[in-house]
Design a protein around this motif. Structure first.
Motif, PDB file in Angstrom:
ATOM      1  N   VAL A 140     140.824 123.810  56.592  1.00 38.63           N
ATOM      2  CA  VAL A 140     140.354 123.494  57.930  1.00 38.63           C
ATOM      3  C   VAL A 140     141.035 124.449  58.893  1.00 38.63           C
ATOM      4  O   VAL A 140     142.228 124.744  58.762  1.00 38.63           O
ATOM      5  N   LEU A 141     140.256 124.977  59.836  1.00 43.05           N
ATOM      6  CA  LEU A 141     140.809 125.992  60.739  1.00 43.05           C
ATOM      7  C   LEU A 141     141.796 125.358  61.704  1.00 43.05           C
ATOM      8  O   LEU A 141     142.919 125.815  61.847  1.00 43.05           O
ATOM      9  N   ALA A 142     141.386 124.289  62.389  1.00 42.08           N
ATOM     10  CA  ALA A 142     142.255 123.647  63.365  1.00 42.08           C
ATOM     11  C   ALA A 142     142.313 122.160  63.029  1.00 42.08           C
ATOM     12  O   ALA A 142     141.335 121.445  63.218  1.00 42.08           O
ATOM     13  N   ASP A 143     143.476 121.710  62.528  1.00 37.40           N
ATOM     14  CA  ASP A 143     143.609 120.305  62.140  1.00 37.40           C
ATOM     15  C   ASP A 143     143.987 119.503  63.387  1.00 37.40           C
ATOM     16  O   ASP A 143     145.117 119.057  63.538  1.00 37.40           O
ATOM     17  N   VAL A 144     143.033 119.318  64.288  1.00 36.99           N
ATOM     18  CA  VAL A 144     143.302 118.714  65.590  1.00 36.99           C
ATOM     19  C   VAL A 144     143.302 117.197  65.456  1.00 36.99           C
ATOM     20  O   VAL A 144     142.478 116.631  64.748  1.00 36.99           O
ATOM     21  N   ASN A 145     144.224 116.544  66.166  1.00 36.11           N
ATOM     22  CA  ASN A 145     144.293 115.090  66.104  1.00 36.11           C
ATOM     23  C   ASN A 145     143.067 114.434  66.712  1.00 36.11           C
ATOM     24  O   ASN A 145     142.599 113.414  66.240  1.00 36.11           O
ATOM     25  N   ALA A 146     142.569 115.008  67.802  1.00 38.77           N
ATOM     26  CA  ALA A 146     141.410 114.422  68.473  1.00 38.77           C
ATOM     27  C   ALA A 146     140.136 115.152  68.054  1.00 38.77           C
ATOM     28  O   ALA A 146     139.261 115.425  68.860  1.00 38.77           O
ATOM     29  N   GLY A 147     140.024 115.469  66.745  1.00 37.12           N
ATOM     30  CA  GLY A 147     138.925 116.303  66.263  1.00 37.12           C
ATOM     31  C   GLY A 147     137.547 115.728  66.544  1.00 37.12           C
ATOM     32  O   GLY A 147     136.641 116.430  66.980  1.00 37.12           O
ATOM     33  N   LEU A 148     137.408 114.427  66.324  1.00 36.98           N
ATOM     34  CA  LEU A 148     136.105 113.787  66.522  1.00 36.98           C
ATOM     35  C   LEU A 148     135.661 113.905  67.974  1.00 36.98           C
ATOM     36  O   LEU A 148     134.502 114.221  68.273  1.00 36.98           O
ATOM     37  N   LEU A 149     136.615 113.678  68.866  1.00 39.40           N
ATOM     38  CA  LEU A 149     136.335 113.769  70.296  1.00 39.40           C
ATOM     39  C   LEU A 149     135.943 115.194  70.676  1.00 39.40           C
ATOM     40  O   LEU A 149     135.023 115.422  71.459  1.00 39.40           O
ATOM     41  N   TYR A 150     136.653 116.146  70.074  1.00 39.42           N
ATOM     42  CA  TYR A 150     136.379 117.560  70.343  1.00 39.42           C
ATOM     43  C   TYR A 150     134.955 117.913  69.923  1.00 39.42           C
ATOM     44  O   TYR A 150     134.224 118.565  70.669  1.00 39.42           O
ATOM     45  N   VAL A 151     134.572 117.451  68.748  1.00 41.36           N
ATOM     46  CA  VAL A 151     133.213 117.737  68.265  1.00 41.36           C
ATOM     47  C   VAL A 151     132.182 117.146  69.222  1.00 41.36           C
ATOM     48  O   VAL A 151     131.205 117.799  69.601  1.00 41.36           O
ATOM     49  N   LEU A 152     132.428 115.913  69.649  1.00 40.67           N
ATOM     50  CA  LEU A 152     131.484 115.251  70.550  1.00 40.67           C
ATOM     51  C   LEU A 152     131.389 116.007  71.874  1.00 40.67           C
ATOM     52  O   LEU A 152     130.293 116.220  72.419  1.00 40.67           O
ATOM     53  N   ALA A 153     132.535 116.460  72.390  1.00 40.91           N
ATOM     54  CA  ALA A 153     132.538 117.201  73.658  1.00 40.91           C
ATOM     55  C   ALA A 153     131.776 118.510  73.508  1.00 40.91           C
ATOM     56  O   ALA A 153     130.964 118.880  74.363  1.00 40.91           O
ATOM     57  N   MET A 154     132.001 119.212  72.391  1.00 45.50           N
ATOM     58  CA  MET A 154     131.369 120.519  72.218  1.00 45.50           C
ATOM     59  C   MET A 154     129.860 120.372  72.045  1.00 45.50           C
ATOM     60  O   MET A 154     129.086 121.130  72.610  1.00 45.50           O
ATOM     61  N   THR A 155     129.436 119.369  71.266  1.00 46.06           N
ATOM     62  CA  THR A 155     127.993 119.221  71.088  1.00 46.06           C
ATOM     63  C   THR A 155     127.326 118.806  72.399  1.00 46.06           C
ATOM     64  O   THR A 155     126.177 119.140  72.643  1.00 46.06           O
ATOM     65  N   SER A 156     128.088 118.074  73.249  1.00 43.17           N
ATOM     66  CA  SER A 156     127.465 117.666  74.505  1.00 43.17           C
ATOM     67  C   SER A 156     127.335 118.846  75.455  1.00 43.17           C
ATOM     68  O   SER A 156     126.557 118.804  76.400  1.00 43.17           O
ATOM     69  N   LEU A 157     128.108 119.912  75.221  1.00 42.63           N
ATOM     70  CA  LEU A 157     127.996 121.079  76.098  1.00 42.63           C
ATOM     71  C   LEU A 157     126.758 121.910  75.777  1.00 42.63           C
ATOM     72  O   LEU A 157     126.335 122.725  76.591  1.00 42.63           O
ATOM     73  N   GLY A 158     126.205 121.727  74.578  1.00 37.03           N
ATOM     74  CA  GLY A 158     125.072 122.540  74.180  1.00 37.03           C
ATOM     75  C   GLY A 158     123.890 122.436  75.131  1.00 37.03           C
ATOM     76  O   GLY A 158     123.106 123.370  75.272  1.00 37.03           O
ATOM     77  N   VAL A 159     123.804 121.307  75.834  1.00 37.42           N
ATOM     78  CA  VAL A 159     122.674 121.099  76.730  1.00 37.42           C
ATOM     79  C   VAL A 159     122.694 122.086  77.894  1.00 37.42           C
ATOM     80  O   VAL A 159     121.644 122.413  78.447  1.00 37.42           O
ATOM     81  N   TYR A 160     123.861 122.613  78.235  1.00 43.09           N
ATOM     82  CA  TYR A 160     123.910 123.557  79.358  1.00 43.09           C
ATOM     83  C   TYR A 160     123.090 124.803  79.078  1.00 43.09           C
ATOM     84  O   TYR A 160     122.413 125.308  79.978  1.00 43.09           O
ATOM     85  N   GLY A 161     123.183 125.316  77.851  1.00 48.02           N
ATOM     86  CA  GLY A 161     122.384 126.489  77.514  1.00 48.02           C
ATOM     87  C   GLY A 161     120.911 126.223  77.782  1.00 48.02           C
ATOM     88  O   GLY A 161     120.209 127.045  78.383  1.00 48.02           O
ATOM     89  N   ILE A 162     120.454 125.022  77.389  1.00 49.76           N
ATOM     90  CA  ILE A 162     119.035 124.685  77.539  1.00 49.76           C
ATOM     91  C   ILE A 162     118.680 124.503  79.011  1.00 49.76           C
ATOM     92  O   ILE A 162     117.682 125.050  79.494  1.00 49.76           O
ATOM     93  N   ILE A 163     119.511 123.770  79.742  1.00 51.93           N
ATOM     94  CA  ILE A 163     119.192 123.511  81.150  1.00 51.93           C
ATOM     95  C   ILE A 163     119.186 124.808  81.946  1.00 51.93           C
ATOM     96  O   ILE A 163     118.272 125.079  82.727  1.00 51.93           O
ATOM     97  N   ILE A 164     120.219 125.630  81.726  1.00 50.65           N
ATOM     98  CA  ILE A 164     120.311 126.868  82.502  1.00 50.65           C
ATOM     99  C   ILE A 164     119.162 127.795  82.138  1.00 50.65           C
ATOM    100  O   ILE A 164     118.565 128.438  83.014  1.00 50.65           O
ATOM    101  N   ALA A 165     118.817 127.842  80.838  1.00 50.52           N
ATOM    102  CA  ALA A 165     117.688 128.678  80.429  1.00 50.52           C
ATOM    103  C   ALA A 165     116.420 128.224  81.128  1.00 50.52           C
ATOM    104  O   ALA A 165     115.659 129.028  81.663  1.00 50.52           O
ATOM    105  N   GLY A 166     116.204 126.916  81.137  1.00 52.55           N
ATOM    106  CA  GLY A 166     114.973 126.406  81.734  1.00 52.55           C
ATOM    107  C   GLY A 166     114.907 126.666  83.220  1.00 52.55           C
ATOM    108  O   GLY A 166     113.857 127.037  83.745  1.00 52.55           O
TER     109      GLY A 166
END
Lengths: 360, 221
Positions: free
Chosen positions: A116-142
């Motif tokens: 594992v690259l980064a054995d982060v304690n709050a890994g699940l939260l990090y994943v959730l935060a990062m996936t929620s940022l994906g919408v910006y690419g779509i909104i800004i593109a639109g």
């Protein structure tokens, strides 16, 4: 990290060493990921082709195996067109933003107990935060395309992702309660035991909600109203061409594989072997070490489970007709969120009373 | 040393982004600058080993609140000219208020109010910010925490109740009724035996029933 690599950079100052090794590790994740994305597109066309009694692409290379490279070369050679009324800076930034958020979540994925690259304690939260940022690419593109179809696609996508993110977050809260940790590696270790110890069984409703929300969050069929080619041409990426379009494509497929990986990690025991508890790996190892490595836990089980979920993505796309927009909203807000809240209470009770075999 | 460089970099980005939020003309650009400001403040929190708070900030504010904000801002068709009309007229009042606020802030939050602590020792690798936070939140601060969550819940219910209004003649789907539908509710099978009409050939038996109107009206099922 193998010794010969660490030995090769040993003469450098410590800070530089760490940097180089980290970059190498990132490349070791990125290159297989990009290759899997390339072949995932081919698999999609082949699988859907066979489901629809067609052959799919079969012209480039043996049985069409070089098709992804042909696609990439075609997209690279095409012109990147920026519409006259577009907001140029944001228009070019949007695909980059989509890809960066899609790739950055991979930092915390545990491929194996030690891989594992980064054995982060709050890994699940990090994943959730990062996936929620994906919408910006779509909104800004639109928005920056300055086109009606794009804006409609972006609006739909924003509303859909906000709705399903809550359900997804609650489903992950259930996983967090059951595993007692936000660290993805420890979540897998909490599922040790046997096939029946994996979280798919005690968290079955959350598993379903997570998977369907994941499909909705990646804007895949049957939730692909953000693209909706029969209604709004291609939605948020109507105006994109060439490589900037390819980046959106890459981000979408990387996100799909990520959702599949997370489903495997959180509900199907990640790298754990399904034969655990049935087969005594120690005895098999005495008889044949290779067979023990194959049957025992390892990266190959992780890849196999991920591939299984990736196939389900394609299967769903070939099977279900597109949801109507109000039905998507109803499903997200009025069905999934109540289901997850009820089941979190159930899981909480299970943990408090230490219900065997999962929560003891 | 390295940490300080990182801190000042993020602090500078944060201040610039904050300034841009209120100076940029385009409201969408302003919202995106606010996103950048949230993001950099999350990075500064990460420097303090508060990873739970940092990621929660990104998740809640950047991932949800600002998405809704952008959603609204993009729908608005803001005409900037009338917005700027009163600028000069209201400038003296604005400057007055700004000065008062600044003075108040300096008085309340002046530098001598802070005891500048040295940077705390970094925690060992197995330190979990999430666990510590949860332990404090559910023991020492359990009543304030529960009361705050109750207030938020009331606010959510109130916001939904405000938008809820009964309208007459609204046509919508009732999925629970749709699911409960059985074949008998929708389909009626009608038995239509073929009837021979006078004057037609033997072979035309199949067609004969239709135009005559003499089909037996007895309905099956």
């Amino acid at each position: 990290m193998p010794e010969f690599v660490t030995g090769a950079v040993a003469w450098l100052p410590h800070g530089l060493q760490v940097t180089i090794l980290t970059v190498l590790k990132i490349l070791a994740i990125m290159i297989p990921l990009v290759l899997s994305v390339a072949y995932f597109t081919l698999a999609e066309r082949k699988v859907i082709g066979y489901i629809q009694v067609r052959l799919g692409p079969n012209r480039v290379g043996p049985r069409g195996l070089f098709q992804p490279f042909a696609d990439v070369i075609k997209l690279l050679l095409k012109e990147v067109i920026v519409p006259a009324g577009a907001n140029r800076g944001l228009f070019l930034m949007a695909p980059v933003l989509a890809l960066v958020t899609a790739l950055s979540a991979w930092a915390v994925v545990p491929f194996d107990q030690h891989l594992v690259l980064a054995d982060v304690n709050a890994g699940l939260l990090y994943v959730l935060a990062m996936t929620s940022l994906g919408v910006y690419g779509i909104i800004i593109a639109g928005w920056s395309s300055n086109s009606k179809y794009s804006l409609l696609g972006a609006m739909r996508s924003a509303a859909q992702i906000v709705a399903y993110e809550i359900a997804m977050g609650f489903a992950l809260v259930g996983v967090l309660v059951a595993a007692g940790s936000l660290n993805l590696r420890e979540i897998v270790l909490a599922q040790e035991g046997s096939l029946l110890h994996w979280f798919w069984l005690p968290l079955w409703p959350l598993f379903l909600v997570y998977w369907i929300s994941g499909v909705a969050e990646t804007n895949r069929a049957p939730f692909d109203v953000a693209e909706g080619e029969s209604e709004i041409v291609a939605g948020f990426h109507v105006e994109y061409s060439g490589m900037s379009f390819a980046l959106f494509f890459l981000a979408e497929y990387a996100n799909m594989i990520l959702i599949a990986v997370l489903a495997a990690v959180m509900f199907l025991g990640g790298w754990l072997s399904p034969l655990e508890g049935l087969v005594d790996f120690g005895r098999v190892a005495g008889w044949s070490p290779a067979a023990a490595a194959l049957l025992g836990p390892g990266l190959h089980w992780f890849v196999f489970k991920t591939a299984l979920f990736c196939f389900v993505f394609l299967w769903m796309r070939a099977t279900f007709p597109r949801y109507r927009y109000d039905q998507i909203m109803r499903l997200g807000w009025k069905v999934f969120i109540p289901v997850t809240i009820v089941w979190i209470v159930v899981v909480g009770l299970g943990v408090v009373f230490a219900v065997p075999p999962w929560f003891d | 040393m390295f940490e300080q460089v990182v801190f000042y970099f993020f602090a500078a980005v944060l201040v610039v982004a904050g300034a841009l939020v209120i100076t940029v003309r385009n409201p969408v650009h302003a919202a995106l600058c606010l996103v950048l400001a949230f993001f950099t403040s999350a990075a500064i929190w990460l420097l303090l080993e508060a990873e739970f708070l940092a990621i929660a900030l990104v998740l809640v504010y950047v991932g949800a609140v600002m998405v809704l904000f952008l959603f609204v801002v993009m729908m608005l068709d803001v005409n900037l000219v009338p917005l700027r009309e009163g600028f000069i007229r209201y400038l003296p009042i604005g400057i007055g208020i700004a000065v008062v606020v600044l003075v108040e802030l300096v008085v309340v939050l002046g530098g001598d109010r802070f005891d500048l602590l040295p940077a705390p020792e970094p925690h060992p690798a197995d330190y979990s910010n999430t666990r510590e936070l949860g332990q404090v939140l559910y023991t020492v601060y359990v009543y304030p925490f529960e009361i705050a969550s109750l207030i938020l819940l009331v606010a959510i219910v109130a916001a939904i109740a405000l938008t809820l209004r009964r309208r007459e003649g609204r046509r919508g789907q009732r999925p629970e009724e749709q699911v409960r539908v059985r074949r008998a509710d929708r389909v009626r099978l009608v038995r239509m035996p073929a009837v021979r009409r006078e004057g037609l050939a033997e072979g035309g038996g199949g067609r004969a029933a239709a135009p005559g109107g003499e089909t037996a009206p007895e309905a099956g099922e």
